[in-house]
Design a protein around this motif. Structure first.
Motif, short mmCIF file in Angstrom:
data_model
loop_
_atom_site.label_atom_id
_atom_site.label_comp_id
_atom_site.label_asym_id
_atom_site.label_seq_id
_atom_site.Cartn_x
_atom_site.Cartn_y
_atom_site.Cartn_z
N ASP A 128 4.35 16.73 2.12
CA ASP A 128 3.34 15.77 2.53
C ASP A 128 2.84 14.93 1.35
O ASP A 128 2.61 13.73 1.49
N GLU A 129 2.70 15.55 0.18
CA GLU A 129 2.31 14.79 -1.01
C GLU A 129 3.45 13.88 -1.47
O GLU A 129 3.21 12.75 -1.92
N ALA A 130 4.68 14.34 -1.34
CA ALA A 130 5.83 13.50 -1.67
C ALA A 130 5.89 12.28 -0.75
O ALA A 130 6.19 11.16 -1.19
N ARG A 131 5.58 12.48 0.52
CA ARG A 131 5.60 11.38 1.48
C ARG A 131 4.56 10.31 1.12
O ARG A 131 4.85 9.10 1.18
N ASP A 132 3.36 10.72 0.74
CA ASP A 132 2.33 9.75 0.36
C ASP A 132 2.81 8.90 -0.83
O ASP A 132 2.59 7.69 -0.87
N HIS A 133 3.46 9.54 -1.79
CA HIS A 133 3.97 8.81 -2.95
C HIS A 133 5.10 7.87 -2.56
O HIS A 133 5.20 6.75 -3.08
N ALA A 134 5.94 8.29 -1.62
CA ALA A 134 7.05 7.45 -1.18
C ALA A 134 6.54 6.17 -0.52
O ALA A 134 7.11 5.09 -0.73
N VAL A 135 5.48 6.28 0.26
CA VAL A 135 4.88 5.10 0.90
C VAL A 135 4.43 4.11 -0.17
O VAL A 135 4.69 2.90 -0.09
N ALA A 136 3.75 4.61 -1.19
CA ALA A 136 3.26 3.74 -2.27
C ALA A 136 4.42 3.14 -3.05
O ALA A 136 4.38 1.95 -3.44
N LEU A 137 5.45 3.91 -3.30
CA LEU A 137 6.60 3.44 -4.06
C LEU A 137 7.35 2.35 -3.31
O LEU A 137 7.81 1.36 -3.91
N ALA A 138 7.47 2.50 -2.00
CA ALA A 138 8.14 1.47 -1.19
C ALA A 138 7.39 0.16 -1.27
O ALA A 138 7.98 -0.93 -1.40
N ARG A 139 6.07 0.24 -1.20
CA ARG A 139 5.24 -0.96 -1.29
C ARG A 139 5.41 -1.63 -2.67
O ARG A 139 5.54 -2.85 -2.78
N GLU A 140 5.42 -0.80 -3.69
CA GLU A 140 5.54 -1.30 -5.07
C GLU A 140 6.87 -1.99 -5.31
O GLU A 140 6.94 -3.03 -5.99
N ARG A 141 7.93 -1.45 -4.78
CA ARG A 141 9.27 -2.00 -5.03
C ARG A 141 9.69 -3.05 -4.02
O ARG A 141 10.73 -3.70 -4.18
N GLY A 142 8.94 -3.19 -2.93
CA GLY A 142 9.33 -4.12 -1.89
C GLY A 142 10.47 -3.61 -1.04
O GLY A 142 11.22 -4.40 -0.44
N TYR A 143 10.61 -2.28 -0.97
CA TYR A 143 11.65 -1.67 -0.17
C TYR A 143 11.08 -1.22 1.18
O TYR A 143 9.87 -1.15 1.38
N GLU A 144 11.98 -0.87 2.07
CA GLU A 144 11.59 -0.35 3.38
C GLU A 144 11.23 1.14 3.25
O GLU A 144 11.98 1.90 2.65
N PHE A 145 10.09 1.54 3.81
CA PHE A 145 9.77 2.96 3.86
C PHE A 145 10.42 3.55 5.09
O PHE A 145 10.20 3.09 6.21
N ALA A 146 11.24 4.58 4.89
CA ALA A 146 11.95 5.24 6.00
C ALA A 146 11.21 6.52 6.36
O ALA A 146 11.35 7.55 5.69
N ALA A 147 10.42 6.45 7.41
CA ALA A 147 9.65 7.61 7.84
C ALA A 147 10.58 8.71 8.35
O ALA A 147 11.69 8.44 8.82
N SER A 148 10.10 9.95 8.29
CA SER A 148 10.92 11.09 8.71
C SER A 148 10.89 11.33 10.21
O SER A 148 11.63 12.16 10.73
#
Length: 325
Positions: A128-148
């Motif tokens: 769950d903590e990894a997922r929160d970071h992934a959301v922020a990282l996707a926003r930062e890089r301009g990539y698509e966040f792929a939810a589980s």
């Protein structure tokens, strides 16, 4: 989630078929002797990534490339199998896959994700903590966040249920492990589209009981920890959409403890000579709890994956139950 039709499911089946053949569904005689009933194992450990999730990754990536060709990459979070799925599909599509895993994640699953082409980022104490970071990282890089958990993933993994129910339409009951929920929602979806009466039984780990508690309460209940060595089931925060589908479509929820999961891993090896990771063995553990009440019926179990570290497998095979990382 938008409804899934039988035409959607059959189209997804054809898409998945381009990358892999159907996985076998075998009725093993030693399992029948052990439990006193016919037991069909759906071998999702026999996919290109060793787990069922590859199907969802293929469907997700196909839609993303068709509908959003400007996207350069995706970011997601995982304990391993979802990440391998996305890395496998992203490489085929020519996209970058950035996968966030928690610290202490499976060494061998991490290695497999890198081998499939993923850029790995370690962050947080759990999924769950990894997922929160992934959301922020996707926003930062301009990539698509792929939810589980999302429609594409449910549609993709529902193809294994379509295969299973096509081969064995007479199943009385099927046991399905829950991580975030795409697998069991796919099974429920395929069963309903085919008009079958098969009972679908949800399986959770005693040390990661968020979905069991949520189903009992009728709403999302978060837990503070999810300390199961069955890392594919170690989720603290259920997905509300998945929870609603499970509540509407599952007959019941069975909780299995760590010892029972380890025992089921050993049973898979002795009775079928198949490797199973903790989450992959959980359905068989649940069947074992209810076998006495199932005499004369035909049961299915989902061996959802085999991606277990050697050190953990060695401990299990030595008769011990591993501790969660």
């Amino acid at each position: 989630m938008d409804p899934i039709s039988l035409d959607d499911l059959r189209a997804a089946e054809q898409l998945v078929r381009r990358a892999m053949p159907p996985t076998p569904a075998f009725a093993w005689p030693l399992l029948a002797e052990r439990f006193g009933l016919d037991v069909v194992v759906k071998h999702e450990n026999h996919t290109p990534t060793g787990a069922f999730k590859v199907r969802g990754g293929l469907v997700y990536m196909d839609r993303l490339v068709r509908e959003r060709p400007e996207v350069r990459g995706i970011v997601s979070a995982t304990r391993g199998n979802h990440g391998q799925s996305l890395a496998f599909a992203a490489r085929k599509a020519g996209l970058e896959a950035v996968i966030v895993v928690p610290h202490g994640n499976s060494v061998e699953k991490n290695a497999a994700m890198r081998a499939f082409g993923a850029t790995l980022v370690e962050h947080g104490r759990d999924f769950d903590e990894a997922r929160d970071h992934a959301v922020a990282l996707a926003r930062e890089r301009g990539y698509e966040f792929a939810a589980s958990f999302q429609r594409d993933l449910v549609l993709g993994v529902a193809t294994y249920a379509l295969e299973l129910f096509t081969d064995h339409p007479d199943l009385d009951v099927v046991y399905v492990p829950i991580g975030l929920g795409s697998g069991i929602c796919g099974v429920i979806t395929a069963r309903d589209l085919l008009g079958l009466k098969t009972e679908v039984v949800a399986v959770v780990a005693e040390n990661a009981p968020a979905y069991a508690r949520s189903l009992a309460a009728g709403h999302v209940v978060e837990t503070n920890t999810a300390a199961s060595f069955a890392d594919g089931m170690a989720v603290r925060i259920p997905n509300a959409e998945a929870l609603a589908m499970i509540a509407a479509g599952a007959a019941r929820c069975v909780t299995v403890d760590e010892d029972a999961i380890a025992s089921a891993m050993r049973i898979y090896w002795t009775d079928t000579h198949n490797a199973a990771e903790g989450a992959g063995a959980a359905a068989l553990a649940a069947l074992g709890r209810e076998a006495q009440a199932l005499k004369g019926r035909k049961a299915g179990v989902i061996l959802s994956g085999q991606n277990v570290d050697l050190a953990i497998m060695a401990e299990v095979m030595a008769g011990r139950t591993p501790q969660a990382a």
